[in-house]
Design a protein around this motif. Structure first.
Motif, PDB file in Angstrom:
ATOM      1  N   LEU A 295       2.254 -42.490 -27.731  1.00  0.00           N
ATOM      2  CA  LEU A 295       3.397 -41.702 -28.184  1.00  0.00           C
ATOM      3  C   LEU A 295       2.979 -40.295 -28.601  1.00  0.00           C
ATOM      4  CD1 LEU A 295       5.368 -44.366 -30.268  1.00  0.00           C
ATOM      5  CD2 LEU A 295       5.977 -43.412 -28.032  1.00  0.00           C
ATOM      6  N   ALA A 296       1.749 -40.170 -29.114  1.00  0.00           N
ATOM      7  CA  ALA A 296       1.266 -38.846 -29.500  1.00  0.00           C
ATOM      8  C   ALA A 296       1.139 -37.926 -28.295  1.00  0.00           C
ATOM      9  CB  ALA A 296      -0.074 -38.965 -30.212  1.00  0.00           C
ATOM     10  N   HIS A 297       0.997 -38.522 -27.107  1.00  0.00           N
ATOM     11  CA  HIS A 297       0.904 -37.745 -25.872  1.00  0.00           C
ATOM     12  C   HIS A 297       2.230 -37.747 -25.110  1.00  0.00           C
ATOM     13  CE1 HIS A 297      -3.441 -37.673 -26.545  1.00  0.00           C
ATOM     14  NE2 HIS A 297      -3.387 -38.982 -26.725  1.00  0.00           N
ATOM     15  N   GLN A 298       3.314 -38.120 -25.808  1.00  0.00           N
ATOM     16  CA  GLN A 298       4.668 -38.146 -25.246  1.00  0.00           C
ATOM     17  C   GLN A 298       4.790 -39.135 -24.086  1.00  0.00           C
ATOM     18  OE1 GLN A 298       5.471 -33.917 -24.402  1.00  0.00           O
ATOM     19  NE2 GLN A 298       6.775 -33.893 -26.216  1.00  0.00           N
ATOM     20  N   HIS A 299       4.047 -40.231 -24.194  1.00  0.00           N
ATOM     21  CA  HIS A 299       4.144 -41.305 -23.214  1.00  0.00           C
ATOM     22  C   HIS A 299       4.611 -42.566 -23.943  1.00  0.00           C
ATOM     23  CE1 HIS A 299       1.108 -39.428 -20.147  1.00  0.00           C
ATOM     24  NE2 HIS A 299       2.166 -38.674 -20.390  1.00  0.00           N
ATOM     25  N   LEU A 327      18.060 -36.193 -21.532  1.00  0.00           N
ATOM     26  CA  LEU A 327      18.033 -36.302 -22.992  1.00  0.00           C
ATOM     27  C   LEU A 327      16.620 -36.542 -23.516  1.00  0.00           C
ATOM     28  CD1 LEU A 327      21.229 -38.494 -23.566  1.00  0.00           C
ATOM     29  CD2 LEU A 327      20.976 -36.055 -24.012  1.00  0.00           C
ATOM     30  N   LEU A 328      15.825 -37.314 -22.779  1.00  0.00           N
ATOM     31  CA  LEU A 328      14.485 -37.663 -23.249  1.00  0.00           C
ATOM     32  C   LEU A 328      13.432 -36.623 -22.902  1.00  0.00           C
ATOM     33  CD1 LEU A 328      14.312 -41.492 -22.471  1.00  0.00           C
ATOM     34  CD2 LEU A 328      14.867 -40.369 -24.628  1.00  0.00           C
ATOM     35  N   ALA A 329      13.756 -35.707 -22.003  1.00  0.00           N
ATOM     36  CA  ALA A 329      12.758 -34.739 -21.533  1.00  0.00           C
ATOM     37  C   ALA A 329      12.075 -33.948 -22.646  1.00  0.00           C
ATOM     38  CB  ALA A 329      13.394 -33.788 -20.511  1.00  0.00           C
ATOM     39  N   PRO A 330      12.778 -33.482 -23.698  1.00  0.00           N
ATOM     40  CA  PRO A 330      12.069 -32.713 -24.744  1.00  0.00           C
ATOM     41  C   PRO A 330      11.108 -33.563 -25.566  1.00  0.00           C
ATOM     42  CG  PRO A 330      14.440 -32.282 -24.774  1.00  0.00           C
ATOM     43  CD  PRO A 330      14.229 -33.483 -23.922  1.00  0.00           C
ATOM     44  N   TYR A 331      11.228 -34.887 -25.504  1.00  0.00           N
ATOM     45  CA  TYR A 331      10.446 -35.735 -26.396  1.00  0.00           C
ATOM     46  C   TYR A 331       9.405 -36.579 -25.668  1.00  0.00           C
ATOM     47  CZ  TYR A 331      14.754 -34.620 -28.860  1.00  0.00           C
ATOM     48  OH  TYR A 331      15.831 -33.957 -29.393  1.00  0.00           O
ATOM     49  N   LEU A 332       9.676 -36.944 -24.425  1.00  0.00           N
ATOM     50  CA  LEU A 332       8.770 -37.817 -23.696  1.00  0.00           C
ATOM     51  C   LEU A 332       8.498 -37.257 -22.308  1.00  0.00           C
ATOM     52  CD1 LEU A 332      10.260 -41.351 -24.516  1.00  0.00           C
ATOM     53  CD2 LEU A 332       8.229 -40.316 -25.526  1.00  0.00           C
ATOM     54  N   GLN A 333       7.242 -37.315 -21.918  1.00  0.00           N
ATOM     55  CA  GLN A 333       6.901 -36.955 -20.547  1.00  0.00           C
ATOM     56  C   GLN A 333       7.191 -38.101 -19.587  1.00  0.00           C
ATOM     57  OE1 GLN A 333       2.921 -35.478 -20.193  1.00  0.00           O
ATOM     58  NE2 GLN A 333       3.186 -33.879 -21.735  1.00  0.00           N
ATOM     59  N   GLN A 334       7.119 -39.316 -20.078  1.00  0.00           N
ATOM     60  CA  GLN A 334       7.496 -40.468 -19.271  1.00  0.00           C
ATOM     61  C   GLN A 334       7.795 -41.642 -20.183  1.00  0.00           C
ATOM     62  OE1 GLN A 334       3.599 -42.874 -17.940  1.00  0.00           O
ATOM     63  NE2 GLN A 334       3.852 -40.937 -16.869  1.00  0.00           N
ATOM     64  N   MET A 335       8.608 -42.551 -19.663  1.00  0.00           N
ATOM     65  CA  MET A 335       8.961 -43.765 -20.395  1.00  0.00           C
ATOM     66  C   MET A 335       8.850 -44.932 -19.427  1.00  0.00           C
ATOM     67  SD  MET A 335      12.603 -44.820 -22.098  1.00  0.00           S
ATOM     68  CE  MET A 335      12.935 -46.538 -22.492  1.00  0.00           C
ATOM     69  N   ARG A 336       8.076 -45.932 -19.802  1.00  0.00           N
ATOM     70  CA  ARG A 336       7.881 -47.101 -18.953  1.00  0.00           C
ATOM     71  C   ARG A 336       8.066 -48.357 -19.801  1.00  0.00           C
ATOM     72  NH1 ARG A 336       5.560 -45.592 -14.045  1.00  0.00           N
ATOM     73  NH2 ARG A 336       4.635 -43.496 -14.033  1.00  0.00           N
ATOM     74  N   LEU A 337       8.977 -49.217 -19.355  1.00  0.00           N
ATOM     75  CA  LEU A 337       9.264 -50.478 -20.035  1.00  0.00           C
ATOM     76  C   LEU A 337       9.288 -51.571 -18.977  1.00  0.00           C
ATOM     77  CD1 LEU A 337      10.137 -51.997 -22.630  1.00  0.00           C
ATOM     78  CD2 LEU A 337      12.506 -51.488 -21.987  1.00  0.00           C
ATOM     79  N   ILE A 368      11.499 -50.630 -15.938  1.00  0.00           N
ATOM     80  CA  ILE A 368      12.302 -49.445 -16.230  1.00  0.00           C
ATOM     81  C   ILE A 368      11.371 -48.243 -16.327  1.00  0.00           C
ATOM     82  CG2 ILE A 368      13.845 -48.372 -17.911  1.00  0.00           C
ATOM     83  CD1 ILE A 368      14.705 -51.206 -18.680  1.00  0.00           C
ATOM     84  N   GLN A 369      11.761 -47.173 -15.660  1.00  0.00           N
ATOM     85  CA  GLN A 369      10.929 -45.973 -15.620  1.00  0.00           C
ATOM     86  C   GLN A 369      11.823 -44.742 -15.723  1.00  0.00           C
ATOM     87  OE1 GLN A 369       7.533 -45.530 -12.760  1.00  0.00           O
ATOM     88  NE2 GLN A 369       8.816 -43.949 -11.894  1.00  0.00           N
ATOM     89  N   VAL A 370      11.567 -43.914 -16.721  1.00  0.00           N
ATOM     90  CA  VAL A 370      12.309 -42.672 -16.912  1.00  0.00           C
ATOM     91  C   VAL A 370      11.318 -41.526 -16.869  1.00  0.00           C
ATOM     92  CG1 VAL A 370      13.873 -41.370 -18.386  1.00  0.00           C
ATOM     93  CG2 VAL A 370      13.990 -43.867 -18.348  1.00  0.00           C
ATOM     94  N   LEU A 371      11.493 -40.645 -15.921  1.00  0.00           N
ATOM     95  CA  LEU A 371      10.630 -39.481 -15.762  1.00  0.00           C
ATOM     96  C   LEU A 371      11.389 -38.227 -16.183  1.00  0.00           C
ATOM     97  CD1 LEU A 371       9.046 -40.343 -12.318  1.00  0.00           C
ATOM     98  CD2 LEU A 371       8.092 -40.751 -14.575  1.00  0.00           C
ATOM     99  N   PRO A 372      10.699 -37.189 -16.618  1.00  0.00           N
ATOM    100  CA  PRO A 372      11.399 -35.996 -17.120  1.00  0.00           C
ATOM    101  C   PRO A 372      12.103 -35.226 -16.014  1.00  0.00           C
ATOM    102  CG  PRO A 372       9.051 -35.587 -17.008  1.00  0.00           C
ATOM    103  CD  PRO A 372       9.238 -37.035 -16.697  1.00  0.00           C
ATOM    104  N   TYR A 373      13.312 -34.791 -16.323  1.00  0.00           N
ATOM    105  CA  TYR A 373      14.055 -33.838 -15.498  1.00  0.00           C
ATOM    106  C   TYR A 373      14.474 -34.376 -14.133  1.00  0.00           C
ATOM    107  CZ  TYR A 373      11.974 -30.847 -19.011  1.00  0.00           C
ATOM    108  OH  TYR A 373      11.570 -30.319 -20.189  1.00  0.00           O
ATOM    109  N   LYS A 374      14.312 -35.659 -13.887  1.00  0.00           N
ATOM    110  CA  LYS A 374      14.767 -36.194 -12.604  1.00  0.00           C
ATOM    111  C   LYS A 374      14.991 -37.694 -12.732  1.00  0.00           C
ATOM    112  CE  LYS A 374      10.205 -37.079 -10.552  1.00  0.00           C
ATOM    113  NZ  LYS A 374       9.335 -36.828  -9.396  1.00  0.00           N
ATOM    114  N   ARG A 375      15.868 -38.201 -11.859  1.00  0.00           N
ATOM    115  CA  ARG A 375      16.126 -39.633 -11.791  1.00  0.00           C
ATOM    116  C   ARG A 375      15.354 -40.203 -10.594  1.00  0.00           C
ATOM    117  NH1 ARG A 375      20.637 -42.371 -13.458  1.00  0.00           N
ATOM    118  NH2 ARG A 375      21.830 -40.430 -13.577  1.00  0.00           N
TER     119      ARG A 375
END
Length: 730
Positions: A295-299, A327-337, A368-375
């Protein structure tokens, strides 16, 4: 003293036979021991006095330093301070940091009230501290901490340095940092933005240095983190959030939330605002496999998110909110669940005409995968696959005229299936009341679909390109009841129940095969002449349609929509029809052919007597077949009807054969109608010409009926112009 004393005894008892020795050197040699003893004694007394004065001096120094650095805005008071150089500990009790009552409000320096019951620092490396190296500390414990903060400090113009770069030494390494029994609030005292009932925090092996910051396995400079929160209340825009309990452990990689409640300031209703209104009750949230160090590296990386029993109600906003990846782009570079699990949920959506309410929702999603600025283009709403189950769902349809519901829904994106059980569309009022409210005739429909199955449904294509593509759609044992009141004007709008209207649907669809099995259609029409409605039914109906599409590459004259249907008219006459239609042809051109089996014509009395005042006294159909071409202007074709002993009875308004009606009946039966077709055995059939003008305010099914009526009348001997006129009459 013991050494000196023994030394003197040896001198006193020396034997007399020894050579004489001078006494003066011996006395001078003993003096350094006395001086050393004196120095040690003085140092001991000095250190003791210094230690007695150190604690008050240090306490006063700290209090004065706070007042000086804040220019008198903040006041620090310490009840007791005790240090032990031998044990390398410092203990402070009764710490109070308050904003001076006389201090004016200041931008960037909020009013604060901090109380700490006990602060204990143990095992301080004094030598490393003097050398300004990485200072080892065994433990730092703060207990009974209360904080009231009016506002947050103003952010600087430039980003602040990391914490380890703000230290006046190389770093600090703390074996254990514990924060216990914390409570506080933030914001105005009357309505705080944040209110915390009780919390605790524990960090182990905290390395506050450049090395600790670069260690990707650490969480906030620590190797392990554990936190516990009770009674948290947050004020967010237009909502209040309450949390009964939360717990986090980096060792177990687990985050739990118990009893999360979100209250909107405005009620959940159909009155929409720019932002959404949400009411949420979430008894349990559990996140496992959370890699907190990333999380410290926005992952954000975790294994499973479980939501238990969420009850969500919301009013949709008038302005479409941003997508999740935006919405998540300013806080996370990627989200993987890896997996999302929700059980026992319920949903109510306001701000829509349908206003759906859905119960017993179960949802599962994988990868589930959320990447910044794109779907991601290869996912479905950010997930590799979805599986959804629901219980009862109710909603309005064409409000306020219909209510719709289903008992169960099952959706699985991986095989592309959708199953609906117990679907109902029920009118909320009678046919007469519906026509009165609408100001014209309107079909009052009651639809029951015990089971709807869709296979080969491409969910990704539906999300990405808004195209509904499926392999098969199956309706089992459908029941449709239609009622109409003919005492009201005809609907002035052009009917949408036509082939060309199907081609104008505002989204693309492509269903390879549609099938209805064992369906039942019942129709009732209340004519102006009779309060008793005429009825007609089609039973044991099976329909198969192929290439149901408005895709230009699928639908054209060479590959049109085709289909066939079989059923029993009035549950006594077997019938079958075939259809071909290019739904993208604006002229509405399509063809219909079919046949009817043997049946007495009296089966039509239930419809013709109340609506037309005509009863079939006798007549039996052996076989009827027809071919018809239809478009936006008319229905044309040929009907071949084999029947015998056709006799009609014309009735008056009271459904009686009055004197005048008997005369008319005799004229019709004797002059107009053909009793038998063919007139004699062995003679050819007299075909009936099908010709009826289309009224575009009526559905295509009315045009089919008009064509059949005109062909049957002409086949029975009614002149073609009269047959055409009778078929077109309301």
């Amino acid at each position: 003293m013991f050494v000196v004393r023994n030394y003197c005894l040896l001198v006193l008892y020396e034997p007399t036979t020894s050579a004489p020795v001078s006494e003066e050197p011996r006395v001078q040699a003993a003096r350094p021991w006395w001086w050393l003893l004196g120095v040690l004694l003085l140092l001991t007394v000095g250190v003791a006095v210094a230690l007695q004065l150190l604690d008050p001096w240090l306490r006063q120094k700290l209090e004065k330093q706070v007042a000086t650095s804040s220019h008198g805005r903040y006041q620090l008071r310490i009840a007791t301070l005790h240090t032990s150089l031998w044990k390398r500990t410092a203990t402070l009790r009764g710490i109070q940091l308050r904003t001076s009552k006389t201090a004016p409000d200041s931008v960037g320096k909020p009013r604060a009230d901090l109380v700490i019951g006990r602060l204990e620092v143990a095992g301080v490396g004094l030598l490393a501290l003097l050398r300004k190296q990485v200072v080892p500390i065994d433990s730092i414990v703060l207990d009974s901490v209360g904080l009231r903060l009016a506002s947050l400090p103003a952010a600087g113009k430039s980003p602040s340095k990391p914490l380890h770069q703000q230290l006046p030494l190389d770093g600090v390494r703390v074996g254990l940092f514990r924060l216990g029994h914390v409570h506080g609030s933030y914001g105005p005292a009357q309505q705080p933005t944040v209110q915390l009932g009780r919390a605790s925090l524990q960090l182990r092996d905290v390395l506050l240095s450049a090395t600790g910051a670069a260690d990707s396995q650490r969480v906030a400079y620590a190797t392990t983190v554990a936190a516990d929160v009770h009674g948290l209340t947050l004020q967010v825009p237009e909502h209040r959030v309450q949390l009964l309990h939360a717990g986090f452990s980096s060792t177990q990689q687990r985050l739990t939330l118990d009893s999360v409640v979100v209250h909107p300031q405005k009620p959940i209703n159909n009155q929409r605002d720019k932002t959404a209104r949400i009411s949420l009750a979430l008894p349990r949230l559990e996140l496992t496999g959370l890699n907190a160090a990333q999380l410290a590296h926005q992952h954000f990386r975790a294994d499973t998110l479980r939501l238990t029993g969420p009850r969500l109600a919301l009013t949709l906003p008038t302005v479409k909110p941003a997508s999740l990846h935006v919405l998540l782009a300013p806080y996370l570079q990627q989200m993987r669940l890896k997996r999302l699990e929700m059980t026992g949920g319920s949903l109510r959506v306001a701000g829509l005409e349908q206003a759906p309410v859905i119960s017993n929702v179960r949802a599962f999603a994988t990868n589930i995968q959320v990447l910044p600025y794109k779907r991601p283009t290869n996912t479905l709403y950010y997930a590799e696959a979805w599986s959804i189950r629901t219980g009862l769902a109710v909603m309005t349809f064409n409000a306020p005229y219909y209510n719709a519901s289903w008992q169960q829904l099952q959706l699985d994106s991986r095989p592309g299936t959708l199953r609906l059980v117990g679907v109902k569309v029920l009118p909320t009022m009678s046919a007469t009341e519906m026509a009165r409210r609408k100001g014209h005739q309107a079909a009052n429909l009651m639809i029951r679909l015990p089971e709807v199955l869709v296979a080969g449904l491409d969910y990704r294509l539906a999300q990405r390109e808004h195209v509904l593509h499926a392999t098969t759609l199956t309706l089992r044992k459908a029941e449709i009841n239609s009622k109409n009141d003919g005492r009201f004007p005809i609907n002035p709008a052009i009917s949408i129940m036509t082939p060309e209207a199907l081609g104008q649907v505002p989204f693309r669809f492509d269903v390879r095969r549609m099938r209805a099995e064992q369906a039942t259609i019942r129709m009732a029409y209340r004519a102006p002449r009779d309060p008793v409605p005429g009825t007609m039914s089609i039973n044991r109906l099976s329909v198969t349609l192929r290439n149901v599409s408005n895709e230009p590459r699928r639908m054209n004259a060479a590959t049109p929509l085709t289909g066939e249907a079989t059923g029993w008219l009035q549950n006594r006459c077997y019938a079958q029809v075939k259809l071909r239609a290019n739904v993208l042809d604006d002229s509405g051109l399509h063809t219909l052919s079919g046949s009817f089996g043997q049946t007495p014509l009296s089966i039509l009395d239930d419809m013709t007597v109340p609506t037309r005042g005509i009863r079939f006294k006798s007549g039996t159909v052996q076989h009827i077949r027809f071919q018809m071409t239809l478009d936006r202007t008319s229905a044309r074709g040929t009907l071949w009807g084999r029947y015998s002993d056709l006799k009609l009875q014309l009735l008056n308004q009271k459904e009686r054969p009055g004197l005048l009606k008997r005369v008319e009946t005799s004229l019709v039966n004797g002059i107009v109608l053909r009793d038998n077709n063919p007139r004699k055995p062995g003679k050819p059939l007299e075909p009936g010409r099908m010709d009826s003008r289309r009224e575009r305010r009526f559905s295509v099914f009315s045009l089919w009926r008009q064509g059949l009526v005109s062909g049957m009348l002409h086949s029975a001997g009614v002149p073609a112009p009269l047959a055409k006129k009778l078929s077109e009459s309301e």
